[in-house]
Scaffold this active site. Structure first.
Site, PDB file in Angstrom:
ATOM      1  N   LEU A  79     -94.344  11.937  35.039  1.00 24.77           N
ATOM      2  CA  LEU A  79     -95.946  11.772  34.844  1.00 24.77           C
ATOM      3  C   LEU A  79     -96.668  11.427  36.029  1.00 24.77           C
ATOM      4  O   LEU A  79     -97.739  11.030  36.148  1.00 24.77           O
ATOM      5  CB  LEU A  79     -96.323  10.924  33.716  1.00 24.77           C
ATOM      6  CG  LEU A  79     -95.561  11.095  32.298  1.00 24.77           C
ATOM      7  CD1 LEU A  79     -96.187  10.121  31.269  1.00 24.77           C
ATOM      8  CD2 LEU A  79     -95.938  12.560  31.920  1.00 24.77           C
ATOM      9  N   CYS A  80     -95.860  11.252  37.337  1.00 25.87           N
ATOM     10  CA  CYS A  80     -96.485  10.891  38.715  1.00 25.87           C
ATOM     11  C   CYS A  80     -97.179  11.956  39.265  1.00 25.87           C
ATOM     12  O   CYS A  80     -96.373  13.042  39.377  1.00 25.87           O
ATOM     13  CB  CYS A  80     -95.342  10.004  39.490  1.00 25.87           C
ATOM     14  SG  CYS A  80     -96.112   9.019  40.513  1.00 25.87           S
ATOM     15  N   MET A 115     -96.825   4.100  43.899  1.00 27.95           N
ATOM     16  CA  MET A 115     -95.373   4.544  43.598  1.00 27.95           C
ATOM     17  C   MET A 115     -94.608   5.144  44.768  1.00 27.95           C
ATOM     18  O   MET A 115     -93.464   4.865  44.552  1.00 27.95           O
ATOM     19  CB  MET A 115     -95.509   5.482  42.412  1.00 27.95           C
ATOM     20  CG  MET A 115     -96.105   5.109  40.959  1.00 27.95           C
ATOM     21  SD  MET A 115     -95.324   3.587  40.208  1.00 27.95           S
ATOM     22  CE  MET A 115     -93.672   4.225  40.196  1.00 27.95           C
ATOM     23  N   ASP A 130     -75.575   1.218  50.932  1.00 30.32           N
ATOM     24  CA  ASP A 130     -74.552   2.195  51.080  1.00 30.32           C
ATOM     25  C   ASP A 130     -74.072   2.291  52.472  1.00 30.32           C
ATOM     26  O   ASP A 130     -72.681   2.348  52.733  1.00 30.32           O
ATOM     27  CB  ASP A 130     -75.237   3.671  50.836  1.00 30.32           C
ATOM     28  CG  ASP A 130     -74.012   4.680  51.044  1.00 30.32           C
ATOM     29  OD1 ASP A 130     -73.028   4.296  50.311  1.00 30.32           O
ATOM     30  OD2 ASP A 130     -74.334   5.602  51.783  1.00 30.32           O
TER      31      ASP A 130
END
Length: 130
Positions: A79-80, A115, A130
């Site tokens: 929904l972004c 976001m 990582d």
């Protein structure tokens, strides 16, 4: 959700998820900054401050990962809205116990860019781990 309207913006009257219609909003300049931290050992700090990381320049990879994360938000967060990123600044600071991550995203669009900044920090942290 706001103090004036306590309803969730991404849920319709029946409770179904929906994308908010922002077509009527004005295009404005928007900036968001997010921060995070990856806690690391003293050995990792020494490697980051020196030469010899087994996988190469981890900080450069973290910076690139942050930008890539910001660019992929509409694919990752339901929904972004897709927004045009006009700038992404990534600061990675090695301290004695962590790598501090700060990302600032900028756009001129109809909706926020929070976001993108948050996702950029998360992806940078994952790449560094990582």
């Amino acid at each position: 959700m706001s103090a004036d309207d306590p309803r969730l913006t991404h849920v319709d009257a029946s409770g179904a998820a929906r994308m908010v219609d922002v077509s009527g909003k004005d295009i404005t300049s928007r900036t968001a900054t997010a921060t995070g931290r990856v806690i690391v050992s003293a050995d990792v700090v020494r490697l980051l401050r020196g030469v010899g990381m087994p996988k190469g320049d981890a900080l450069a990879v973290g910076r690139i990962a942050a930008v890539m994360g910001a660019k992929r938000v509409p694919d990752l967060v339901p929904l972004c809205h897709p927004v045009a990123l006009h700038g992404v600044d990534v600061e990675l600071t090695v301290t004695d116990t962590a790598v501090e991550i700060e990302v600032t995203c900028r756009t001129a669009d109809r909706t926020g860019i929070e976001m993108e900044a948050l996702t950029a920090v998360a992806v940078a942290g994952l790449a560094l781990h990582d």
